[in-house]
Design a protein around this motif. Structure first.
Motif, PDB file in Angstrom:
ATOM      1  N   TYR A 733      41.450  38.806  42.768  1.00 37.23           N
ATOM      2  CA  TYR A 733      41.007  37.411  42.815  1.00 37.23           C
ATOM      3  C   TYR A 733      39.613  37.331  43.437  1.00 37.23           C
ATOM      4  O   TYR A 733      39.398  37.822  44.551  1.00 37.23           O
ATOM      5  N   ASP A 734      38.680  36.735  42.722  1.00 40.80           N
ATOM      6  CA  ASP A 734      37.311  36.568  43.228  1.00 40.80           C
ATOM      7  C   ASP A 734      37.264  35.337  44.134  1.00 40.80           C
ATOM      8  O   ASP A 734      37.208  34.195  43.661  1.00 40.80           O
ATOM      9  N   MET A 735      37.271  35.591  45.439  1.00 42.67           N
ATOM     10  CA  MET A 735      37.259  34.503  46.417  1.00 42.67           C
ATOM     11  C   MET A 735      35.846  33.925  46.519  1.00 42.67           C
ATOM     12  O   MET A 735      34.878  34.649  46.726  1.00 42.67           O
ATOM     13  N   TRP A 736      35.737  32.594  46.369  1.00 42.81           N
ATOM     14  CA  TRP A 736      34.430  31.937  46.458  1.00 42.81           C
ATOM     15  C   TRP A 736      34.174  31.402  47.868  1.00 42.81           C
ATOM     16  O   TRP A 736      33.061  31.094  48.228  1.00 42.81           O
ATOM     17  N   ASP A 737      35.215  31.245  48.628  1.00 41.81           N
ATOM     18  CA  ASP A 737      35.141  31.064  50.081  1.00 41.81           C
ATOM     19  C   ASP A 737      36.494  31.488  50.630  1.00 41.81           C
ATOM     20  O   ASP A 737      37.288  32.088  49.921  1.00 41.81           O
ATOM     21  N   GLU A 738      36.769  31.194  51.891  1.00 38.80           N
ATOM     22  CA  GLU A 738      37.995  31.715  52.510  1.00 38.80           C
ATOM     23  C   GLU A 738      39.265  31.093  51.941  1.00 38.80           C
ATOM     24  O   GLU A 738      40.336  31.666  52.063  1.00 38.80           O
ATOM     25  N   LYS A 739      39.160  29.924  51.331  1.00 45.77           N
ATOM     26  CA  LYS A 739      40.356  29.205  50.894  1.00 45.77           C
ATOM     27  C   LYS A 739      40.472  29.029  49.380  1.00 45.77           C
ATOM     28  O   LYS A 739      41.499  28.575  48.904  1.00 45.77           O
ATOM     29  N   PHE A 740      39.430  29.373  48.631  1.00 37.96           N
ATOM     30  CA  PHE A 740      39.453  29.129  47.189  1.00 37.96           C
ATOM     31  C   PHE A 740      38.978  30.364  46.434  1.00 37.96           C
ATOM     32  O   PHE A 740      38.099  31.090  46.887  1.00 37.96           O
ATOM     33  N   TYR A 741      39.583  30.581  45.237  1.00 41.09           N
ATOM     34  CA  TYR A 741      39.076  31.600  44.338  1.00 41.09           C
ATOM     35  C   TYR A 741      38.542  30.926  43.082  1.00 41.09           C
ATOM     36  O   TYR A 741      38.877  29.785  42.768  1.00 41.09           O
ATOM     37  N   ARG A 742      37.666  31.642  42.372  1.00 40.62           N
ATOM     38  CA  ARG A 742      37.017  31.056  41.196  1.00 40.62           C
ATOM     39  C   ARG A 742      37.832  31.357  39.939  1.00 40.62           C
ATOM     40  O   ARG A 742      38.330  32.466  39.757  1.00 40.62           O
ATOM     41  N   GLU A 743      37.919  30.357  39.058  1.00 38.54           N
ATOM     42  CA  GLU A 743      38.632  30.534  37.792  1.00 38.54           C
ATOM     43  C   GLU A 743      37.947  29.700  36.727  1.00 38.54           C
ATOM     44  O   GLU A 743      38.004  28.466  36.740  1.00 38.54           O
ATOM     45  N   ASP A 744      37.228  30.361  35.836  1.00 36.35           N
ATOM     46  CA  ASP A 744      36.652  29.696  34.669  1.00 36.35           C
ATOM     47  C   ASP A 744      36.419  30.750  33.598  1.00 36.35           C
ATOM     48  O   ASP A 744      36.957  31.855  33.684  1.00 36.35           O
ATOM     49  N   THR A 745      35.600  30.442  32.617  1.00 42.84           N
ATOM     50  CA  THR A 745      35.493  31.287  31.426  1.00 42.84           C
ATOM     51  C   THR A 745      35.212  32.748  31.745  1.00 42.84           C
ATOM     52  O   THR A 745      35.849  33.656  31.190  1.00 42.84           O
ATOM     53  N   TYR A 746      34.253  32.986  32.647  1.00 42.08           N
ATOM     54  CA  TYR A 746      33.851  34.355  32.944  1.00 42.08           C
ATOM     55  C   TYR A 746      34.412  34.863  34.261  1.00 42.08           C
ATOM     56  O   TYR A 746      34.058  35.965  34.693  1.00 42.08           O
ATOM     57  N   TRP A 747      35.271  34.091  34.885  1.00 41.39           N
ATOM     58  CA  TRP A 747      35.819  34.481  36.186  1.00 41.39           C
ATOM     59  C   TRP A 747      37.330  34.327  36.146  1.00 41.39           C
ATOM     60  O   TRP A 747      37.904  33.370  36.670  1.00 41.39           O
ATOM     61  N   CYS A 748      37.950  35.265  35.512  1.00 42.72           N
ATOM     62  CA  CYS A 748      39.404  35.211  35.349  1.00 42.72           C
ATOM     63  C   CYS A 748      40.001  36.605  35.477  1.00 42.72           C
ATOM     64  O   CYS A 748      40.997  36.940  34.820  1.00 42.72           O
ATOM     65  N   ALA A 749      39.389  37.446  36.312  1.00 41.85           N
ATOM     66  CA  ALA A 749      39.893  38.815  36.503  1.00 41.85           C
ATOM     67  C   ALA A 749      41.333  38.816  36.994  1.00 41.85           C
ATOM     68  O   ALA A 749      42.089  39.750  36.718  1.00 41.85           O
ATOM     69  N   HIS A 750      41.721  37.760  37.720  1.00 42.60           N
ATOM     70  CA  HIS A 750      43.062  37.702  38.281  1.00 42.60           C
ATOM     71  C   HIS A 750      44.146  37.462  37.228  1.00 42.60           C
ATOM     72  O   HIS A 750      45.336  37.471  37.564  1.00 42.60           O
ATOM     73  N   HIS A 796      39.109  39.663  46.504  1.00 44.29           N
ATOM     74  CA  HIS A 796      37.748  40.210  46.464  1.00 44.29           C
ATOM     75  C   HIS A 796      36.848  39.257  47.258  1.00 44.29           C
ATOM     76  O   HIS A 796      36.598  38.131  46.838  1.00 44.29           O
ATOM     77  N   LEU A 797      36.350  39.737  48.392  1.00 44.95           N
ATOM     78  CA  LEU A 797      35.608  38.886  49.320  1.00 44.95           C
ATOM     79  C   LEU A 797      34.104  38.889  49.057  1.00 44.95           C
ATOM     80  O   LEU A 797      33.369  38.113  49.675  1.00 44.95           O
ATOM     81  N   GLY A 798      33.645  39.732  48.149  1.00 44.82           N
ATOM     82  CA  GLY A 798      32.211  39.959  48.005  1.00 44.82           C
ATOM     83  C   GLY A 798      31.414  38.807  47.441  1.00 44.82           C
ATOM     84  O   GLY A 798      30.181  38.842  47.471  1.00 44.82           O
ATOM     85  N   TRP A 799      32.085  37.768  46.923  1.00 47.68           N
ATOM     86  CA  TRP A 799      31.370  36.611  46.377  1.00 47.68           C
ATOM     87  C   TRP A 799      31.408  35.415  47.320  1.00 47.68           C
ATOM     88  O   TRP A 799      30.906  34.343  46.978  1.00 47.68           O
ATOM     89  N   MET A 800      31.979  35.552  48.520  1.00 53.34           N
ATOM     90  CA  MET A 800      32.290  34.373  49.342  1.00 53.34           C
ATOM     91  C   MET A 800      31.057  33.671  49.900  1.00 53.34           C
ATOM     92  O   MET A 800      31.087  32.478  50.150  1.00 53.34           O
ATOM     93  N   LYS A 801      29.976  34.408  50.129  1.00 50.47           N
ATOM     94  CA  LYS A 801      28.797  33.799  50.751  1.00 50.47           C
ATOM     95  C   LYS A 801      27.688  33.647  49.710  1.00 50.47           C
ATOM     96  O   LYS A 801      27.498  34.518  48.865  1.00 50.47           O
TER      97      LYS A 801
END
Length: 844
Positions: A733-750, A796-801
């Motif tokens: 899961y690509d975490m976009w901050d500590e409480k949310f992950y991203r989910e759209d066309t190109y961000w659906c690895a999860h 995956h924390l690498g996108w959070m900041k």
């Protein structure tokens, strides 16, 4: 019904095909028209703008930003103007909130916050500029560069009409890659120097030239310009504060530390609440090794809302547990002649102390004890010194009381003076003198330090003789007076009793109080130590006890004495009081916490998995010390049996973090002399071979910013025991901050399962996807073996900041400019200002 306000987006652009769509899309829902003035693009900027709905006007570049801006304004027909550059993106704001700003009748324009990303995107600088204002002919930009519209608005409205809006513009034009690509320094300095020929003393032009030098890394030249601008300013200029901050920043970067501290201290007289000034002075103190002063200023920075020069995480890393330099150094010291049962409890309480923000060392004088408890304590902790006493005096204490002779008192005074000397010579921030018959509350020292007092004792209560009421070890004055009175005042017995009761009642509630005498559990600051506090005898003072002489001398030096009652220790005055200590422990420790903490302070043997089910962590790292590595490894240490780490020529403390966090776990750590991060396949294969050479059962490959959810230890151990499975796949899961992950066309690895844990099979012909990027962390043919999907998830924390996202965006642009190994649209979507975010829910 009031007519809806309309807005025109006005921007000027040249060769901005990389950014212009992100810019327009960030505000498209807010504006009624889009005006783009193209000043000579040779790429697809104009076409992309038109396709996005803009009216595009060609305009020959005049070498003057204000002229180009004003030409754009002349094309706009809406009631309000929003000005952006093509390399800027507005943080998301709702239409309702935006329109609310436009309906303020007394506002002609708004300052917006500009967040400038610098260098590689890790550093940011903030500014405030008027970018949203009413469309009126009188409101036009001035200045060939760093043009401003604010003066025109203020002149037209008698110095009024402007307000600040809570809107943030992200500016990417100062990133190193963009500066080099467009050679903005050359373009801008030509404009500024041409203007300076006509106005050599114009502070704003000098300020603008200084900014350009700073952006190019020419700090000395920039500082010279900032200082010239400062002496030509009156003070009310909108950029005055920015000049002050940049001078301080330049002094810091050039290592002119003494001048920095002097300059910032004077500036704080003008801006007494400015967090950035406290931050910069704190960094100066840090450079001088004045860690206590540095910690004070950095604490003030956070308390005043944090800094926009540096992220909060950077400041917290400086003053938090990860930065040993910034921890307040405390020497915990005690002369010890103590019964074994009592001393064991005292030492246990020292192991339980909370050390947040502190670096504790221990020093004891072993005054002829008949046991080896101090030596055992020193062996366990390592930061302990035990000095043997040279005297063999006898000391008597029984169930009635402790019997102190005069020579014993001054022997102990000499011991305490020895500790003072040690603390001064070794530069400790505090000396904590404590008697060895106390059981300390874990919060004792951290709380006393937080009070900021030069001398403060934690209060405890003792029945000095059987049958007596408990009394404190602090007092109001004289030998042991427990009430306040004025010199020369005559008190009746009744009044004396009333005031005594009042004093004792005060000490019975939580608080910090000024007192006349104290001892036995006392924190002393470096300032007090340096002023000459001592336990030596004052020859003309008849009070009994070295603590009285210490207190009188401290008061004579101008130091005040304080008693704190928030975390009282338990005084084991007699062995018969040990049973009552058990009740005290039950009050201050949650159930089971005492046992777990005490166990943690002793060496722990790593528990290995069963044969065939051992998990080896394999990880690539490079310059990860200040990010997520420590948290990831601490979590992994709960379930792995060994680790193999390949360090790709890190330039920070990454290697030290790995060794420290994984101490006690078998670790094979290899560092490359030269980095290979531009060729991922080389690193992945190297890591694989290093891991295979250790003879692993299971290989778990995580990146330094990937972490399993909390239930991983039990689940992974269970999975590793399965003999019929050769790999396990998990969702990332690509975490976009500590409480949310991203989910759209190109961000659906999860939504897909991919292998992260593989059983090593000797003799299997492992094959790799031979591409420099996106080659996969495992050989490509492992899925020929039998595998299973696990419901355990990875974050995956690498996108959070935001700075992380910027760094990765430019890394992909550099390493895969043609999107050969990845998806171009996904690369571009990294900077999407409005991604679709989904709440993360922890699974039990």
């Amino acid at each position: 019904m009031k007519k809806k306000e309309t807005v025109s987006l006005c921007l000027i652009a040249k060769d901005e095909e990389e950014f212009i769509l992100s810019c327009i899309n960030s505000v498209k829902h807010l504006v009624d028209e889009i005006v783009v003035v193209d000043t000579g693009s040779r790429d697809q900027t104009a076409r992309l703008a038109r396709e996005a709905g803009a009216r595009v006007y060609d305009f020959n570049w005049p070498g003057d930003f204000a002229l180009a801006r004003n030409y754009a304004l002349e094309q706009a027909v809406s009631g309000w103007i929003l000005v952006l550059d093509a390399d800027e993106v507005l943080d998301y704001v709702t239409v309702e909130d935006f329109n609310r700003l436009l309906c303020a009748c007394d506002v002609e324009g708004y300052f917006l916050h500009i967040k400038n990303y610098l260098g590689t995107g890790q550093e940011v600088a903030w500014d405030q500029v008027v970018r949203l204002f009413r469309n009126k002919p009188a409101y036009r930009f001035t200045g060939a560069i760093h043009e401003q519209v604010a003066p025109a608005i203020l002149n037209a409205n008698g110095g009024r009409g402007l307000a600040a809006a809570p809107l943030v513009i992200n500016h990417y034009g100062y990133l190193k890659a963009q500066l080099l690509k467009k050679d903005k320094f050359k373009r801008n300095t030509i404009i500024i120097k041409r203007a300076l020929e006509n106005n050599p003393d114009d502070p704003f032009l000098l300020y603008s030239l200084a900014v350009e030098h700073y952006q190019k890394g020419e700090i000395s030249k920039g500082l010279d310009c900032f200082e010239k601008a400062l002496v030509r300013m009156r003070g009310p200029e909108g950029y005055f504060e920015d000049v002050v901050l940049n001078i301080a920043l330049g002094l810091l970067k050039l290592g002119r530390t003494e001048r920095l501290i002097e300059f910032v201290s004077k500036s704080l007289e003008m801006f007494p609440e400015h967090p950035e000034l406290f931050l910069l002075r704190g960094l100066g103190y840090l450079n001088l090794g004045k860690y206590l002063e540095a910690a004070g200023d950095l604490d003030r920075t956070l308390k005043k809302g944090g800094s926009r020069l540096f992220p909060e995480s950077f400041i917290r890393d400086l003053i938090g547990e990860r930065s040993m330099l910034m921890k307040r150094r405390v020497l915990v010291a005690s002369p010890v002649r103590q019964k074994e049962a009592i001393l064991r409890e005292f030492l246990e309480s020292l192991e339980m102390l909370d050390t947040s923000g502190l670096e504790l060392d221990f020093a004891f004088i072993d005054d002829n004890n008949g046991h080896d408890l101090l030596a055992a304590f020193a062996w366990r902790k390592g930061n302990v010194r035990v000095f043997p006493a040279k005297s063999g005096d006898s000391y008597l204490c029984d169930e009635t009381t402790h019997y102190w002779r005069e020579e014993l008192i001054w022997k102990v005074a000499a011991f305490k003076n020895q500790f003072i000397k040690l603390a001064l010579e070794e530069g400790y921030d505090y000396l904590f003198l404590v008697d060895s018959d106390l059981y300390l509350h874990p919060k004792t020292i951290t709380h006393l330090v937080s009070l900021g007092k030069d001398i403060v004792s934690e209060v405890y209560w003792t029945r000095w003789e059987p049958g007596m009421v408990p009394l404190p070890q602090v007092w109001a004055g004289d030998q042991y007076r427990l009430y306040h009175f004025q010199r020369g005042e005559v008190l009746s017995e009744e009044e004396t009793n009333r005031r005594t009761s009042e004093f004792l009642q005060m000490l019975s509630g939580p608080g910090t109080y000024k007192v006349g005498g104290l001892g036995a559990c006392t924190l002393i600051s470096r300032r007090a130590l340096s002023m000459g506090v001592s336990f030596s005898e004052i020859y003309n003072l008849g009070f009994i006890g070295e603590d009285r002489h210490f207190c009188v001398r401290a008061a004579a030096l101008g130091l005040e004495l304080y008693a704190d009652t928030h975390y009282p220790p338990f005084h084991i005055y007699r062995e018969s009081e040990l049973p009552a200590l058990k009740e005290y422990k039950e009050r201050i420790f949650p159930a089971g916490n005492l046992k777990s903490k005490c166990t943690a302070s002793t060496p722990v043997q790593h528990r290995r998995g069963e044969k065939g089910s051992k998990i080896t962590l394999a990880m690539l790292v490079r310059n990860e010390a200040g990010r997520y590595l420590e948290m990831v490894l601490e979590h992994a240490a709960r379930y792995i049996d060994s680790a193999v780490i390949l360090d790709d020529a890190s330039e920070d403390d990454t290697v030290e973090v790995c060794r420290r966090v994984l101490s006690g776990i078998p670790l094979n750590l290899v560092s490359n002399k030269e980095p290979c991060f531009n060729n991922e396949i080389v690193l992945r294969k190297q890591l694989w071979e290093l891991t295979v050479d250790t003879g692993p059962d299971w290989i778990l490959i995580l990146d330094a910013d990937e972490i399993f959810e909390d239930r991983a230890p039990q689940v992974l151990r269970s999975l590793a025991r399965r003999p019929d499975v050769y790999y396990y796949a998990f969702r990332l899961y690509d975490m976009w901050d500590e409480k949310f992950y991203r989910e759209d066309t190109y961000w659906c690895a999860h939504k897909w399962y991919r292998p992260f844990m593989v059983r090593y099979v000797p003799g299997f012909n492992y094959l790799w996807k031979e591409t420099p990027q996106h080659c996969g962390r495992f050989p490509k043919n492992i899925e020929e073996l039998r595998g299973e999907a696990s419901q355990l998830r990875i974050k995956h924390l690498g996108w959070m900041k935001p700075e992380d996202r910027l760094k990765k965006y430019y890394r992909y642009k550099q390493l895969d400019p043609e999107s050969v190994y990845g998806i171009k649209e996904q690369y571009q979507s990294i900077l999407d200002p409005r991604p679709n975010l989904v709440p993360w829910v922890e699974e039990l």
